[in-house]
Design a protein around this motif. Structure first.
Motif, PDB file in Angstrom:
ATOM      1  N   LYS A 141       0.899  -1.429  -0.486  1.00 39.46           N
ATOM      2  CA  LYS A 141       0.339  -0.041   0.092  1.00 39.46           C
ATOM      3  C   LYS A 141       0.845   1.164   0.007  1.00 39.46           C
ATOM      4  CE  LYS A 141      -3.777   2.059   2.784  1.00 39.46           C
ATOM      5  NZ  LYS A 141      -5.277   1.732   3.000  1.00 39.46           N
ATOM      6  N   GLU A 199      -2.993   3.293  -6.953  1.00 41.72           N
ATOM      7  CA  GLU A 199      -2.292   3.368  -8.202  1.00 41.72           C
ATOM      8  C   GLU A 199      -3.095   2.134  -8.426  1.00 41.72           C
ATOM      9  OE1 GLU A 199       1.048   4.191  -9.997  1.00 41.72           O
ATOM     10  OE2 GLU A 199       0.126   5.639  -9.045  1.00 41.72           O
ATOM     11  N   ALA A 200      -3.445   0.750  -8.618  1.00 39.78           N
ATOM     12  CA  ALA A 200      -3.463  -0.436  -9.042  1.00 39.78           C
ATOM     13  C   ALA A 200      -4.959  -0.052  -9.531  1.00 39.78           C
ATOM     14  CB  ALA A 200      -3.360  -1.177  -8.468  1.00 39.78           C
ATOM     15  N   TRP A 233       5.662  -5.771  -8.644  1.00 41.67           N
ATOM     16  CA  TRP A 233       6.287  -5.063  -7.565  1.00 41.67           C
ATOM     17  C   TRP A 233       6.760  -5.672  -6.208  1.00 41.67           C
ATOM     18  CZ3 TRP A 233       5.497  -5.055  -2.292  1.00 41.67           C
ATOM     19  CH2 TRP A 233       6.095  -4.159  -1.124  1.00 41.67           C
ATOM     20  N   LEU A 271       2.112   1.554  -3.884  1.00 36.73           N
ATOM     21  CA  LEU A 271       1.579   2.130  -4.622  1.00 36.73           C
ATOM     22  C   LEU A 271       0.793   3.101  -4.527  1.00 36.73           C
ATOM     23  CD1 LEU A 271       0.966  -1.638  -6.028  1.00 36.73           C
ATOM     24  CD2 LEU A 271       2.791  -0.529  -6.259  1.00 36.73           C
ATOM     25  N   LEU A 329       0.538  -5.185 -11.650  1.00 32.40           N
ATOM     26  CA  LEU A 329       1.615  -4.641 -11.176  1.00 32.40           C
ATOM     27  C   LEU A 329       1.815  -4.566  -9.927  1.00 32.40           C
ATOM     28  CD1 LEU A 329       2.581  -1.522 -11.305  1.00 32.40           C
ATOM     29  CD2 LEU A 329       0.110  -0.602  -9.963  1.00 32.40           C
ATOM     30  N   MET A 330       0.170  -5.403  -9.257  1.00 35.98           N
ATOM     31  CA  MET A 330       0.959  -5.768  -7.593  1.00 35.98           C
ATOM     32  C   MET A 330       2.630  -6.750  -7.609  1.00 35.98           C
ATOM     33  SD  MET A 330      -2.180  -5.353  -5.469  1.00 35.98           S
ATOM     34  CE  MET A 330      -3.267  -5.677  -6.658  1.00 35.98           C
TER      35      MET A 330
END
Length: 84
Positions: A16, A23-24, A37, A19, A33-34
């Motif tokens: 959290k 953001e996601a 990361w 991002l 994206l997650m």
């Protein structure tokens, strides 16, 4: 395989923080994206990261705020909640 020693709350808080809010966006884009990361920042393999995102979603740490089946809400954000 996800270690039993892994602190999912802390990992979610880190996610959290990294991002930020909103953001996601989008079901698949947000998951990617997650996952990316987790691979780049935390050193998980792509498969581990994919399983971890699925686990976080199943346990309520991650929640998609739209409906991936409905085009009109498929670009909704993800809610990242470390205190699930």
């Amino acid at each position: 395989m996800i270690s039993d020693d892994l602190d999912l709350r802390q990992l979610t808080a880190d996610l959290k923080s990294a991002l930020g809010h909103g953001e996601a966006v989008g079901y698949l884009r947000g998951k990617s994206l997650m996952r990316d990361w987790l691979v780049e920042t935390k050193g998980f393999s792509a498969l581990e990261a994919e399983e971890l995102v699925d686990t976080l979603e199943a346990r309520g740490f991650l929640r998609f705020l739209g409906d991936p089946a409905e085009r009109s809400v498929a670009d909704a954000p993800w809610e990242i909640t470390p205190h699930a």
